[in-house]
Write an enzyme that holds these catalytic residues in place. Structure first.
Site, short mmCIF file in Angstrom:
data_model
loop_
_atom_site.label_atom_id
_atom_site.label_comp_id
_atom_site.label_asym_id
_atom_site.label_seq_id
_atom_site.Cartn_x
_atom_site.Cartn_y
_atom_site.Cartn_z
N ALA A 100 8.97 -1.47 -0.64
CA ALA A 100 8.70 -2.46 -1.68
C ALA A 100 7.27 -2.95 -1.50
O ALA A 100 6.65 -2.72 -0.47
CB ALA A 100 9.67 -3.63 -1.55
N GLU A 143 9.65 -9.32 1.34
CA GLU A 143 8.64 -9.42 0.26
C GLU A 143 8.45 -10.87 -0.20
O GLU A 143 7.34 -11.27 -0.54
CB GLU A 143 9.05 -8.54 -0.93
ZN LIG Z 1 5.26 -6.24 4.14
#
Ligand SMILES: [Zn+2]
Length: 1035
Positions: free
Chosen positions: A439, A474
């Site tokens: 991600a 994230e």
């Molecule tokens: Zn990272």
């Protein structure tokens, strides 16, 4: 960025290499001179004022540009001589540093009144330089041009050495890092992607402030065809300018005849066209097949670390923060997304729609910019002041709900934990069908692999754990990385170590049912294994080439970074001090860039009021040197002696370092060993130290719950006492402590410190062990030995090893059921045990897995295999010629991603040569199997002897195509190299690996991962040489 791989413990096993490239490594025009000098200095980070603080090595290269003329002659002599590899300059430097008579008579760093010897040397040197300049001047393609030599004078023996632009003109900059004289303030980006032609056009307007007077603007751009450029100074008229390009460094520049003065503002406007990138970075296209079988295309971005420059011209370094206003045109059937909410949509005369996004309310690094053109559908929810949405392709809409729920909880947690609210009005999480990393934390628009975001309602907690961990990582970046950003990639750990640490910490609070503790523990073990190698690097380390930037995305930045933060947090006496320091750091540097010292200073300041621990002093020893300590403990009655040394695995035992760490050593003893209150701390700063316990004890266990980043040797008696205690009562230590003993003793055996017999003695307590972490750690260690034996073709020993493993874990394996299991830890244990049993061809396991697969096949998708058992079942199905085709068919039609990946691993575990070749070629072409899955395919194949041979051939034959898809040094390449080499242990294997990689030259031979691979094989070889006789006797 999350590096991906649902098997997170695998993340920690990345490669390294310590070759320090000069910044000219890739630089054909100036490389020859520079390369000859072994003493050529590495390139330090530029100070804000390039004019005053230009590093010596680079000053030479930018001279002649009218703003960096050197002011003393010896400097010239010395720098030039370095370039020419002349050794006398070492003496010259020595004179200076010793305050010799030479430097007293003349001002330091000058040869204007030198000794006669220096005069002779300088004259001789001038002659050599002059001749070389002339020779090079007349060589075709020479970089010493008329323009470059336009200011000859007696104080500058060499004029400019800098490269040639694509148009033949001189390019006015010769360094990897951009000059600091211009600061971008804001960007206006207009993008017109054409998804039919796979091209885009763009217009970029950059508003800039001039910090230091200069004659040039240097910035980044790659594969952009600039069609028009204009420049406007202050309120003046815009006029056309020529944009120069120097491709090897992906730099663009505009030269000015008149100096731009400090304090002025200016605007550069560029129009350009480009193709979509056909890799996974920049502005790239992706596609998927919808439920009606139609191919749908989309375009997305991935800019970290160095690819924003592939989408628009920009100052592509993390410290050049600016605001962004983005406009994108699209067909009516598509939608667009960017970092900010959409402000308005306008119908264009060509039938397209232009979406305009709000100007970013925050200053942002270029690597965090993102935009997407696709036909995704969202689900949305408001959390505090933020609108949170999860997007996917329409078919997978039903798999987005878990992500939305956990994101909402995590966002609230972080808003509160950091005491700073997430600063944007919206937060989108988007699953992209083609995506290489796990991600990417783009501010306000986080992009994911489908596997790391989409999960069905019926999925097991273990599958949800993957999604939740990546989201937690994230989201933490929205503060650590986005709000406060590392100044340069050398401190990437400030982003990644923190996000990794927060990922586990937040989930323990927000979703304790996911039990991320086991995962974090195993990740720390793998980080130790990797950091023990000589090819490892300091957490904060020099980064001077683009490959080195890529290589920073490794387990040292991520998992070691997270481990030392855990150690620090655990060593604070109060549970809020760490958090307070973090809040102060985030508030103090909000919107700015930092380096490691800034963090330690913030934590030290907070700490001062309550506790006298110098955080900076302690933590610098962990971030500035590679590796970690081995603590040896000697217990005599109530007297404890601790000794530290570098735990360094070297194959030749020749490298010794004098590194010392400031270690918060924790310990428990036989009378109090489980509760946190039992834990005591002794700070070991010296090589050796002694302290007294309040009473005599039978044993000590150091590194309570393995929260410290070090390995402990208890000595023969200490190990025996611990083993005896565990045999009497396995619960005398926490499960983390038991797992840490297992990990440490195998590591010590690898170091040659502990005989393998002693490892086996500890294993004696195992009949009573039922906890996940100790069992999976032991399984991993024994399996590693088994795989090595198999790859040495020691068939007899391998099969005896197999019997040993099955016998050791037999009772526990037999207890496992094949029904749904609710508890995550039990799922982890069961899947590890059954995967092991089936991979070792245990009859009962194979039979049950086969029958479950047949039922699944016959049910036409209505029967569900428990999530944690799917891998075992699909692997057994993939290994059988009878069921492989059926599995392949299921794989091609499967839409549920985590299941799909497990099917792929099953397919790749076949032993059938034709099928192995088929899978690899599918993966390379991206037909049926996405190219992003090649690292997974190769690592799975390499579990078996035959599979690994095919994978190795494949890599050698297709190396150039692989590095076209995955950048040199990238995590994907690191995984591939590690997979094919880490279980080799013979001289023949070593020779082959060495021959192949050294032949690659600039196509990858310099990577740390190559160095790591070679070291690992040598270490395996040494261990096998030492321990084969023991294994033969004992098995
Ligand atoms: Zn990272």
């Amino acid at each position: 960025m999350d590096l991906f791989d649902s098997n997170s413990s695998e993340r920690a096993s990345l490669p390294r290499n310590m070759i320090e490239n000069s910044m000219f490594e890739e630089e054909p025009d100036v490389v020859d001179l520079a390369k000859d000098s072994t003493a050529f200095p590495t390139f330090p980070a530029l100070e804000p004022d390039e004019v005053t603080y230009e590093p010596r090595s680079s000053r030479l290269l930018v001279r002649g540009l009218g703003e960096n003329d050197m002011d003393d002659d010896e400097e010239d002599c010395e720098s030039s001589a370095r370039l020419l590899g002349m050794s006398f300059m070492n003496r010259s430097s020595a004179h200076r540093s010793n305050s010799s008579p030479y430097t007293r008579q003349a001002p330091p760093r000058s040869c204007s009144r030198p000794s006669s010897r220096t005069i002779v040397v300088c004259v001789l040197f001038l002659v050599i330089v002059a001749s070389m300049t002339m020779v090079l001047y007349f060589l075709p393609g020479c970089t010493f041009t008329k323009a470059g030599c336009r200011k000859p004078n007696k104080t500058s023996p060499i004029e400019t050495v800098y490269p040639i632009s694509t148009n033949g003109e001189l390019f006015p900059w010769a360094q990897l890092r951009l000059p600091q004289s211009i600061k971008p303030l804001s960007y206006d980006l207009t993008l017109n992607p054409d998804l039919d032609k796979m091209t885009f056009t763009g217009r970029t307007v950059i508003n800039m402030s001039i910090l230091h007077s200069t004659n040039r603007i240097v910035f980044h751009g790659a594969n952009l065809n600039i069609t028009k450029a204009t420049f406007k100074l202050g309120d003046g008229q815009a006029s056309d300018v020529t944009v120069l390009e120097y491709k090897p460094r992906q730099q663009l520049a505009v030269n000015f005849s008149e100096e731009l003065k400090a304090g002025q503002y200016c605007v550069l406007t560029m129009e350009y066209s480009a193709n979509f990138s056909n890799t996974y970075d920049g502005f790239y296209n992706s596609s998927y097949t919808d439920k009606d079988g139609n191919k749908r295309v989309l375009a997305a971005t991935q800019f970290e670390p160095l690819s924003a420059r592939k989408a628009f011209p920009c100052f592509d370094e993390p410290a050049f923060k600016a605001t962004f206003l983005i406009k994108i045109s699209r067909k009516k059937a598509y939608m667009t997304l960017s970092n900010m909410p959409k402000a308005k949509s306008t119908n264009l005369s060509n039938g397209l729609v232009q979406d305009e996004f709000e100007k970013t309310s925050v200053n942002m690094s270029t690597y965090l910019v993102a935009f997407i053109v696709a036909d995704f559908t969202p689900i949305t929810k408001n959390v505090s002041e933020t609108q949170v949405s999860v997007y996917s392709v329409p078919e997978k809409h039903g798999h987005t709900e878990y992500a939305l729920t956990i994101t909402s909880k995590l966002l609230e947690f972080y808003n509160n934990f950091f005491d700073i609210n997430y600063p944007l009005k919206k937060l989108d999480l988007v699953a992209i069908p083609d995506f290489l990393a796990g991600a990417m934390e783009n501010w306000g628009l986080i992009t994911f692999r489908e596997t790391t975001l989409l999960v069905g309602k019926e999925s097991s907690l273990l599958e949800k754990q993957v999604v939740a961990s990546v989201i937690a990582h994230e989201l933490a970046h929205q503060w650590f990385g986005n709000l406060v950003t590392m100044r340069w990639w050398n401190d990437l750990w400030l982003n990644e170590g923190f996000a990794t640490y927060m990922e586990y910490m937040s989930l323990q609070e927000v979703s304790p049912d996911l039990e991320t503790g086991n995962l974090f523990l195993s990740v720390r073990f793998r980080a130790l294994d990797k950091d023990a190698l000589n090819s490892s690097h300091a957490v904060s380390t020099d980064v001077n080439t683009t490959e080195q930037v890529e290589e920073m995305f490794d387990s040292v930045s991520y998992e070691k970074g997270a481990s030392i933060l855990l150690m620090l947090n655990a060593s604070f006496p109060g549970d809020q001090q760490f958090r307070k320091g973090i809040i102060e750091y985030l508030k103090q540097f909000s919107g700015l860039n930092t380096d490691t010292d800034d963090l330690w200073n913030s934590l030290t300041q907070t700490d001062k009021s309550t506790h006298h621990m110098n955080v900076s002093q302690m933590m610098t020893s962990w971030t500035s040197q590679k590796g970690f300590p081995l603590v040896t403990v000697n217990l005599m009655g109530n007297q404890v002696t601790l000794t530290q040394e570098h735990f360094l695995l070297t194959s030749d035992n020749t490298t010794h370092t004098s590194s010392l760490w400031n270690i918060p050593v924790t310990y428990v003893n036989d009378s109090c060993s489980l509760a946190p209150e039992c834990r005591q701390v002794f700070t070991l700063k010296n090589k050796s130290d002694t302290f007294k316990l309040s009473k005599n004890v039978t044993w000590l266990k150091l590194n309570y719950k393995n929260t410290g980043f070090y390995i402990v040797d208890y000595g023969k008696d200490g190990w025996s006492a611990l083993t005896k205690a565990l045999k009497t009562n396995v619960s005398v230590l926490t499960y983390e402590d038991r797992a840490s003993l297992i990990h440490n003793i195998f590591a010590l055996s690898r170091l040659g410190r502990v005989p393998f017999r002693q490892v086996l003695n500890l294993q004696d307590y195992f009949s009573a062990e039922t906890e996940t972490s100790p069992v999976t750690e032991a399984l991993l260690q024994f399996n590693n030995i088994y795989r090595q034996l198999e790859k040495r073709q020691e068939s007899n020993l391998a099969s005896r090893m197999k019997n040993f493993i099955m016998k050791t874990f037999h009772n526990l394996t037999a207890e496992q059921t094949w029904e749904e299991e609710e508890n995550v830890s039990k799922q982890e244990l069961r899947s590890a045990l059954l995967e092991m049993a089936c991979s070792l061809n245990e009859e009962n396991c194979i039979q049950l897995a086969t029958s479950l697969f047949k039922k699944y096949m016959e049910s036409n998708g209505t029967l569900r295999i428990p999530g944690d058992l799917q891998q075992t079942v699909f692997t057994v199905a993939g290994q059988s010629d009878e069921t492989w085709d059926a599995l392949f068919d299921m794989y091609v039609h499967a839409t549920y991603d985590s299941e799909k990946r497990k099917m792929l691993k099953g397919l790749a575990s076949t032993q059938n040569p034709q099928r192995l070749v088929q899978i690899l070629s599918f993966g390379l072409r991206g037909s049926h199997i996405q190219t992003q899955e090649l690292p997974l395919v190769i690592s799975t194949m390499c579990q078996s002897f035959a599979g690994c041979l095919f994978a190795w051939d494949f890599i050698q034959e297709n190396w150039d195509r692989l590095i076209e898809k995955f950048p040199i040094g990238s995590f994907a390449i690191q995984t591939i190299i590690k997979s094919v080499t880490s279980q080799s242990s013979t001289q023949a294997q070593l020779n082959k690996v060495q021959a192949f990689f050294s032949g690659l030259k600039e196509r990858g031979s310099q990577m740390r991962s190559v160095q790591e691979a070679l070291e690992t094989i040598k270490l395996n070889q040494r261990w096998m040489d030492r321990n084969l006789p023991t294994l033969r006797r004992w098995l």
